[in-house]
Write a protein that holds these residues in place. Structure first.
Motif, PDB file in Angstrom:
ATOM      1  N   VAL A 142      -7.349 -14.774  34.948  1.00 14.65           N
ATOM      2  CA  VAL A 142      -8.259 -14.807  33.812  1.00 14.65           C
ATOM      3  C   VAL A 142      -7.780 -13.952  32.646  1.00 14.65           C
ATOM      4  CG1 VAL A 142     -10.292 -15.351  35.217  1.00 14.65           C
ATOM      5  CG2 VAL A 142      -9.670 -12.946  34.829  1.00 14.65           C
ATOM      6  N   HIS A 143      -6.799 -13.109  32.884  1.00 15.10           N
ATOM      7  CA  HIS A 143      -6.321 -12.237  31.808  1.00 15.10           C
ATOM      8  C   HIS A 143      -5.164 -12.856  31.021  1.00 15.10           C
ATOM      9  CE1 HIS A 143      -8.881  -8.912  33.005  1.00 15.10           C
ATOM     10  NE2 HIS A 143      -8.520  -9.128  34.252  1.00 15.10           N
ATOM     11  N   ALA A 344     -13.452 -12.120  29.447  1.00 12.56           N
ATOM     12  CA  ALA A 344     -13.819 -12.615  28.116  1.00 12.56           C
ATOM     13  C   ALA A 344     -14.436 -11.497  27.284  1.00 12.56           C
ATOM     14  CB  ALA A 344     -14.789 -13.783  28.249  1.00 12.56           C
ATOM     15  N   GLY A 345     -15.242 -10.653  27.929  1.00 16.17           N
ATOM     16  CA  GLY A 345     -15.867  -9.543  27.228  1.00 16.17           C
ATOM     17  C   GLY A 345     -14.850  -8.565  26.664  1.00 16.17           C
ATOM     18  N   HIS A 359     -21.181  -6.352  28.131  1.00 10.48           N
ATOM     19  CA  HIS A 359     -22.264  -7.094  27.484  1.00 10.48           C
ATOM     20  C   HIS A 359     -22.086  -8.604  27.614  1.00 10.48           C
ATOM     21  CE1 HIS A 359     -23.680  -3.505  24.796  1.00 10.48           C
ATOM     22  NE2 HIS A 359     -23.933  -3.345  26.076  1.00 10.48           N
ATOM     23  N   ALA A 360     -20.911  -9.052  28.043  1.00  6.87           N
ATOM     24  CA  ALA A 360     -20.737 -10.489  28.318  1.00  6.87           C
ATOM     25  C   ALA A 360     -21.634 -10.930  29.465  1.00  6.87           C
ATOM     26  CB  ALA A 360     -19.277 -10.790  28.648  1.00  6.87           C
ATOM     27  N   LEU A 361     -22.047  -9.993  30.324  1.00  5.34           N
ATOM     28  CA  LEU A 361     -22.941 -10.326  31.436  1.00  5.34           C
ATOM     29  C   LEU A 361     -24.364 -10.586  30.964  1.00  5.34           C
ATOM     30  CD1 LEU A 361     -21.758  -7.566  33.959  1.00  5.34           C
ATOM     31  CD2 LEU A 361     -20.895  -9.906  33.720  1.00  5.34           C
ATOM     32  N   ILE A 371     -18.489 -19.381  24.942  1.00  2.00           N
ATOM     33  CA  ILE A 371     -18.333 -17.960  24.629  1.00  2.00           C
ATOM     34  C   ILE A 371     -17.338 -17.719  23.494  1.00  2.00           C
ATOM     35  CG2 ILE A 371     -16.540 -17.522  26.369  1.00  2.00           C
ATOM     36  CD1 ILE A 371     -18.093 -14.903  27.036  1.00  2.00           C
ATOM     37  N   PHE A 372     -16.331 -18.602  23.344  1.00  7.22           N
ATOM     38  CA  PHE A 372     -15.383 -18.480  22.235  1.00  7.22           C
ATOM     39  C   PHE A 372     -15.569 -19.582  21.206  1.00  7.22           C
ATOM     40  CE2 PHE A 372     -12.928 -16.609  25.865  1.00  7.22           C
ATOM     41  CZ  PHE A 372     -12.866 -15.308  25.391  1.00  7.22           C
TER      42      PHE A 372
END
Length: 547
Positions: A142-143, A344-345, A359-361, A371-372
């Protein structure tokens, strides 16, 4: 000025009961969506299949707190009404098409052993498929992937969770059914429910498997005579140690290990707990379930032996699915979603679109899916959302909301339906979901035979308690999830405020050989650091020395 308490209005008609066993408060929007959408659908489906004379179990969140309601079979969304006379109910439950269909299903379920067949399908079909899907999601870095790919990954995980959360609750109807039927019969025969449940010991090998791996790792470390201060130190012990640890983390590392919400930590985020678990792992003392069963059988009339044996076999056959279901179907993909959202956060926080990666949670499912792409609310709005969620979690919610609903007397129903209702009541009581209060809040259901005295690690959040847990401490939390089996190896004993003999905490304690008292509602008032005695024989918790 003090913040005024929020309004707690019923989320719909009927009587709603507070349930903090899984979500103690401060629930994230995604978890609220998953539960309120999937739990009613899953239970509606399984109740129809096994013949429970209720439409299902409703679940709604009020100010971040979860409330449940058993939905009546007829007119579930109408305000409660006074019941007609018993004679009218007797006629209605025998003539109404829905009640007639449920009666047929109860009888067919007994003959066909439907839930046992579901457990067989779980082991041979569903489990391998879901595990493979989890591994495929887990293999995505994911990175390193693009924003577009990460957004698609988050959307795919949300859809996977939506489908499989409904499956999770459907499976729970099937895994609890045979256990509750066995326990209901045992109680009816005058047997001790604690002993009856002890006869199920050893039937959940999935629960004990992580501890067995940790024991094997400890033996390798001890034989090598090395001191381990990092996971790489464990890997360097030997090729076998590297393989065991990496396989262990592949299966459990991304599972939510300290709770059910996205705010819980995964095992990968708790390397110190993993190391302590390896250092202290010991093979648990097991209960001789066959001897317990023989003792129970000896107290029954000869003509009851065949029924006892059949019920026990069916109950044992679903126990592994019961505690394997949650981690595989829910907590593993939730842990992967947490990993993806935090990745993503980090990107959004670096661009100033969020004030903190965590805060993405706080995003809703629709916001997370884009989200993007289409953007999310302003960073200040998301921060305010996070602060409000955590503030609401500090309030004490009412135990119930709405108008009490009259329950039809069991003698008004056909025998198969009356037995089905009584069985559900037994399950809810011994899950700790019946809302009953105890005269002594420091008592509950005991698991084990040895008293234990140790330092209490108490916290409203299991994450907080486990972060400061040291080997031999007594973990005192509101409840545990099945995934706690990866971290409980270091606890000397466990105390929960919620739960009963059939709760996940009780299963874990029984399979891992850890003394426990579950459902001691007053335990959370014990000061962190106090010395307490956990007496499973009496089902009691006592402060020996204040903090």
């Amino acid at each position: 000025a003090d913040t005024p308490p929020p309004r707690f209005d019923p989320p719909g008609p009927g009587f709603w009961t507070l349930d903090r066993s899984h979500y103690p408060g401060g629930t994230t929007p995604i978890s609220e969506w998953l539960i309120s959408e999937s739990m009613p659908a899953g239970f509606k489906r399984v109740f129809a299949e096994i013949g429970v004379p209720a439409e299902g179990i409703g679940a709604e969140f009020v100010n971040g707190f979860m409330y449940n309601r058993l939905r009546p079979l007829i007119g579930p969304d109408k305000p409660p009404r006074k019941l007609p006379p018993t004679i009218v109910l007797k006629i209605a439950t025998r003539l109404h098409p829905e009640f007639r269909a449920r009666t047929k299903r109860v009888l067919a379920n007994r003959d066909e052993r439907t839930s046992v067949k579901v457990a067989e399908r779980w082991a041979t079909e569903m489990r391998p498929r879901i595990r493979q899907t989890n591994l495929e999601f887990q293999a995505i870095d994911v990175h390193s992937i693009t924003d577009e790919a990460l957004e698609q990954h988050i959307g795919a995980l949300l859809e996977h969770l939506r489908v499989h959360f409904e499956l999770h609750f459907w499976l729970h109807g099937h895994d609890l059914g045979p256990v509750a039927q066995y326990l209901y019969a045992a109680i009816g025969w005058g047997l001790d429910p604690v002993e009856a449940i002890d006869a199920l010991s050893g039937a959940s090998p999935t629960t004990a498997a992580p501890l067995a791996t940790l024991v094997e790792l400890r033996e390798l470390v001890d034989t090598a005579g090395v001191t381990i201060s990092s996971l790489d130190d464990v890997r360097d012990v030997s090729p076998d140690a590297r393989r065991l640890l990496d396989d262990h983390l592949s299966e459990h590392g991304n599972v939510l290990a300290t709770g059910y919400d996205l705010t819980a930590f995964t095992l990968n985020e708790l390397p110190g707990v993993i190391l302590d678990s390896i250092r202290t792992a010991t093979t648990p003392t097991t209960i001789d379930h066959a001897a317990v069963a023989d003792g129970l059988r000896s107290r029954l009339a000869v003509e009851q032996h065949a029924e006892f044996d059949a019920l026990l076999v069916d109950a044992r056959s679903v126990m592994d699915m019961r505690d394997d279901n949650g981690p595989l179907v829910a907590e593993w993909p939730l842990g992967l979603l947490r990993r993806a959202l935090l990745a993503a956060g980090e990107r959004l926080a670096a661009r100033g679109a969020l004030e903190q990666p965590e805060h993405a949670l706080e995003l809703t499912p629709d916001e997370a899916r884009s989200i993007f792409d289409r953007g999310i609310p302003a960073a200040s709005e998301i921060t305010a959302r996070s602060e409000r969620r955590m503030l609401l979690a500090q309030f004490t919610p009412p135990d119930s909301l709405g108008e009490p609903e009259p329950e039809p007397p069991l003698d008004a129903m056909p025998e198969p339906l009356a037995t089905a209702v009584a069985t559900v009541q037994v399950a809810m009581e011994h899950m700790g979901m019946d809302g009953a209060t105890k005269a002594d809040p420091m008592t509950g259901a005991g698991i084990g035979t040895e008293r234990y005295v140790g330092r209490a690690r108490t916290a409203k959040s299991a994450d907080d308690a486990i972060e400061k847990l040291e080997p031999g401490d007594v973990l005192v939390v509101r409840a545990t999830s099945p995934a706690f089996n990866a971290v409980l190896a270091i606890a000397g004993a466990v105390v929960t405020a919620n739960g009963g003999l059939l709760s996940h905490a009780a299963v874990l304690a029984r399979e891992l050989g850890i003394p426990a008292v579950v459902g001691a509602v007053g335990a959370l008032e014990v000061r962190d650091g106090a010395t307490i005695e956990v007496d499973p024989v009496r089902g009691a918790v006592k402060v020996v020395e204040p903090a």
